[in-house]
Scaffold this motif. Structure first.
Motif, mmCIF file in Angstrom:
data_model
loop_
_atom_site.group_PDB
_atom_site.id
_atom_site.type_symbol
_atom_site.label_atom_id
_atom_site.label_comp_id
_atom_site.label_asym_id
_atom_site.label_seq_id
_atom_site.Cartn_x
_atom_site.Cartn_y
_atom_site.Cartn_z
ATOM 1 N N ASN A 1 0.838 -1.187 0.000
ATOM 2 C CA ASN A 1 0.000 0.000 0.000
ATOM 3 C C ASN A 1 0.882 1.249 0.000
ATOM 4 N N ARG A 2 0.533 2.215 -0.811
ATOM 5 C CA ARG A 2 1.391 3.385 -0.990
ATOM 6 C C ARG A 2 1.438 4.266 0.260
ATOM 7 N N GLU A 3 0.346 4.351 0.990
ATOM 8 C CA GLU A 3 0.353 5.143 2.218
ATOM 9 C C GLU A 3 1.263 4.515 3.267
ATOM 10 N N LEU A 4 1.295 3.187 3.335
ATOM 11 C CA LEU A 4 2.189 2.515 4.276
ATOM 12 C C LEU A 4 3.647 2.742 3.891
ATOM 13 N N LEU A 5 3.927 2.743 2.601
ATOM 14 C CA LEU A 5 5.298 2.997 2.167
ATOM 15 C C LEU A 5 5.732 4.411 2.556
ATOM 16 N N LYS A 6 4.812 5.350 2.479
ATOM 17 C CA LYS A 6 5.138 6.724 2.871
ATOM 18 C C LYS A 6 5.403 6.807 4.370
ATOM 19 N N LEU A 7 4.596 6.142 5.175
ATOM 20 C CA LEU A 7 4.804 6.154 6.624
ATOM 21 C C LEU A 7 6.081 5.412 7.006
ATOM 22 N N ALA A 8 6.424 4.374 6.257
ATOM 23 C CA ALA A 8 7.691 3.685 6.513
ATOM 24 C C ALA A 8 8.868 4.624 6.258
ATOM 25 N N ALA A 9 8.759 5.470 5.240
ATOM 26 C CA ALA A 9 9.810 6.453 4.991
ATOM 27 C C ALA A 9 9.886 7.474 6.127
ATOM 28 N N ALA A 10 8.737 7.853 6.678
ATOM 29 C CA ALA A 10 8.736 8.772 7.821
ATOM 30 C C ALA A 10 9.401 8.133 9.032
ATOM 31 N N GLN A 11 9.220 6.827 9.189
ATOM 32 C CA GLN A 11 9.889 6.116 10.288
ATOM 33 C C GLN A 11 11.403 6.137 10.098
ATOM 34 N N GLU A 12 11.858 5.928 8.883
ATOM 35 C CA GLU A 12 13.294 5.991 8.611
ATOM 36 C C GLU A 12 13.829 7.393 8.912
ATOM 37 N N SER A 13 13.057 8.407 8.587
ATOM 38 C CA SER A 13 13.478 9.777 8.883
ATOM 39 C C SER A 13 13.604 9.991 10.392
ATOM 40 N N ALA A 14 12.665 9.432 11.166
ATOM 41 C CA ALA A 14 12.748 9.551 12.626
ATOM 42 C C ALA A 14 13.977 8.842 13.169
ATOM 43 N N LEU A 15 14.335 7.711 12.592
ATOM 44 C CA LEU A 15 15.549 7.000 13.022
ATOM 45 C C LEU A 15 16.794 7.840 12.738
ATOM 46 N N LEU A 16 16.804 8.554 11.630
ATOM 47 C CA LEU A 16 17.927 9.448 11.356
ATOM 48 C C LEU A 16 17.995 10.569 12.400
ATOM 49 N N GLY A 17 16.839 10.980 12.903
ATOM 50 C CA GLY A 17 16.829 11.980 13.962
ATOM 51 C C GLY A 17 17.495 11.481 15.227
ATOM 52 N N VAL A 18 17.327 10.193 15.539
ATOM 53 C CA VAL A 18 18.011 9.608 16.696
ATOM 54 C C VAL A 18 19.517 9.635 16.490
ATOM 55 N N GLN A 19 19.953 9.266 15.296
ATOM 56 C CA GLN A 19 21.391 9.294 15.024
ATOM 57 C C GLN A 19 21.938 10.717 15.135
ATOM 58 N N ASP A 20 21.143 11.689 14.697
ATOM 59 C CA ASP A 20 21.578 13.082 14.800
ATOM 60 C C ASP A 20 21.712 13.490 16.268
ATOM 61 N N ALA A 21 20.760 13.065 17.120
ATOM 62 C CA ALA A 21 20.842 13.393 18.549
ATOM 63 C C ALA A 21 22.019 12.684 19.222
ATOM 64 N N GLU A 22 22.290 11.436 18.808
ATOM 65 C CA GLU A 22 23.421 10.706 19.390
ATOM 66 C C GLU A 22 24.758 11.325 18.999
ATOM 67 N N ALA A 23 24.785 12.028 17.855
ATOM 68 C CA ALA A 23 26.036 12.635 17.410
ATOM 69 C C ALA A 23 26.539 13.697 18.383
ATOM 70 N N GLU A 24 25.645 14.225 19.235
ATOM 71 C CA GLU A 24 26.073 15.218 20.212
ATOM 72 C C GLU A 24 27.068 14.634 21.205
ATOM 73 N N PHE A 25 27.001 13.329 21.446
ATOM 74 C CA PHE A 25 27.888 12.698 22.420
ATOM 75 C C PHE A 25 29.054 11.960 21.757
ATOM 76 N N ALA A 26 29.200 12.124 20.471
ATOM 77 C CA ALA A 26 30.324 11.502 19.781
ATOM 78 C C ALA A 26 31.568 12.379 19.908
#
Length: 502
Positions: A56-81
């Motif tokens: 389903n195309r809407e699910l694929l779009k939400l899956a991409a939003a989930q990947e974007s949120a995971l990148l946000g976690v990596q960005d926040a973790e970079a503060e302690f690198a």
């Protein structure tokens, strides 16, 4: 005859190109069949649900939003690198040139401590100076004492990023439930329309036969012109209903193709769906199941925890921003790149306090009072959501019971209407009944058939709606389920200097 050399080369080149083209055609993958030539896709309800979850195309779009949120976690973790920065520069003033170069490594700890380690070479073009080069190695430690001490404020960005990931995952799971329910509704409605079309087609054939019989009776003087026109009207109405059903089926076919992520030209041959075997729990048990599984309630509880954490952050920001700064430096100075500069045989050290907050934190007090209001609103939202869940579950239980009763009643009415229609027609054929009785029985039979088909479809969908209301339509990861608030989360401590604001 021997060809001239240029012509021979051209001939060989054409021959090689022809052979290469033939080989490419032989090894090429088969061309997929055109959608116009392909037959309809044989589809069951479980297969339709699987296609919805996969493409389903809407699910694929939400899956991409989930990947974007995971990148946000990596960005926040970079503060302690560990971060490495160049440390250099060059300047010239009043004929004096100076330049320095080096590296700095910085590391921030999750509890707030900052560590900086670096080395630098500085050269100043001083005439007749024996110490124009300075080499140094330095380590500096900054330790917050109040506001930024501990992990609450320092890890707030990471906590927000992790919360956004959970929200994105829940949005994806909730959308899956919504689309599965929508697919079941569309599937059952298409089945109903297909069966309704069959009913209208059979009724049209019966009315055509009845029309011929009535016209014959009119010639015999045993029926009137009104009787003939009544049957013609009913036959025309049946044809109109058949065309309406056909158009609605075509529109729903497009909706189903969009839900399944198929091409708009795709056509599906639907198999009859099995009856949904559902063990209906008692109302209280169903409510408890919903409170333990509803993802929308879980999201509201998470939103409350985010607001409650924001309250603690606002409370912590009322403390002064005081830091302890410690620096130790080893350096050496000499003329040019000499051993005197590289020996690093001299020491510098510094210990001090640094304060970066206002003496009267007005904005922090306002932010704290706003956080108190947000926390109260979020707590009220939890109570509202729990009442809504309880009401929805009880309503769906009642709707499910009503749908099951309607199926039984519609089945009895359908059988009675069929028997009446057959009896009225038989009596009319034997000359013992009138045309009006037959047409009236035919109308009631069509109405009973439509009611029975609608009741069956509604009963099937009511089961899925009940599962959706209790949060058990689809299984989801346990870490996304509602987590009740603990007593520790309910306690509030009065912040220093904030008395009377709550």
């Amino acid at each position: 005859m021997t060809l001239p050399m240029p012509s021979a080369r051209i001939f060989l080149l054409v021959l090689l190109l022809t052979i290469s083209w033939a080989a490419a055609e032989t090894n090429a993958p088969p061309t997929p069949a055109s959608p116009a030539k392909a037959g309809p896709l044989q589809l069951t309800l479980p297969a339709a649900v699987q296609l919805v979850l996969l493409q389903n195309r809407e699910l694929l779009k939400l899956a991409a939003a989930q990947e974007s949120a995971l990148l946000g976690v990596q960005d926040a973790e970079a503060e302690f690198a560990v971060r490495v920065r160049p440390d250099g520069g060059a300047s010239r003033m009043e004929g004096l040139a100076s330049y320095q170069y080096g590296l700095r490594a910085l590391k921030k700890m999750p509890w707030g401590t900052g560590i900086e380690v670096g080395g630098q070479v500085q050269n100043t073009d001083l005439p007749d100076s024996g110490a124009n080069t300075r080499d140094s190695v330095r380590i500096s430690i900054t330790q917050p004492l109040f506001r930024y001490a501990g992990g609450l404020l320092n890890q707030e960005a990471l906590a927000k990023a992790a919360s956004r990931v959970q929200t994105a995952r829940r949005n994806l799971e909730m959308k899956k439930n919504d689309l599965v329910l929508q697919a079941a509704q569309t599937y059952e409605e298409l089945l109903r329309l297909r069966q309704q079309a069959e009913v209208e087609a059979q009724a049209g054939q019966r009315l055509a036969n009845l029309l011929r019989l009535t016209q014959a009776r009119e010639k015999q003087g045993r029926a009137t012109r009104v009787d003939v026109l009544r049957v013609e009207l009913q036959r025309g109405q049946s044809q109109s209903r058949f065309e309406d059903v056909r158009q609605r089926r075509a529109a729903l076919d497009l909706d189903l193709a969009e839900l399944l992520g198929l091409d708009a030209n795709a056509r599906c041959a639907l198999e009859d769906s099995p009856d949904l075997a559902l063990d209906v729990p008692a109302p209280e048990a169903a409510v408890q199941t919903a409170l333990a599984n509803r993802l929308d309630l879980a999201q509201i509880l998470q939103d409350y925890r985010d607001v409650e954490r924001g309250l603690r952050v606002a409370q912590h920001k009322l403390l002064p921003d005081l830091k302890l700064v410690t620096t130790l430096e080893r350096y050496g100075a000499g003329a040019g790149v000499t051993a005197a500069a590289a020996n690093l045989n001299q020491n510098n050290w510094f210990v001090g306090l640094q304060m970066d907050s206002d003496l009267d934190p007005k904005r922090e007090r306002i932010a704290y009072r706003q956080a108190l209001l947000d926390e109260k609103t979020a707590r009220d939202d939890i109570a509202t959501a729990e009442r809504l869940v309880q009401r929805q579950v009880r309503q769906q239980l009642l709707a499910f019971d009503r749908a099951q009763s309607e199926v039984r009643l519609a089945a009895r009415n359908r059988q009675a209407a069929r028997d009446r229609q057959r009896l009225a027609r038989r009596l009319f054929e034997l000359g013992r009944g009138d045309n009006f009785t037959v047409t009236d029985a035919e109308q009631e039979n069509l109405r009973a058939e439509a009611d029975w088909l609608a009741a069956r479809a509604e009963a099937a969908v009511a089961g899925y709606r009940l599962l959706r209301a209790t949060g058990t339509l689809l299984a989801c990861p346990n870490d996304l389920l509602p987590e009740p608030l603990t007593a520790a989360a309910d306690r509030r401590a009065s912040p220093p200097g904030a008395g009377g604001h709550r």
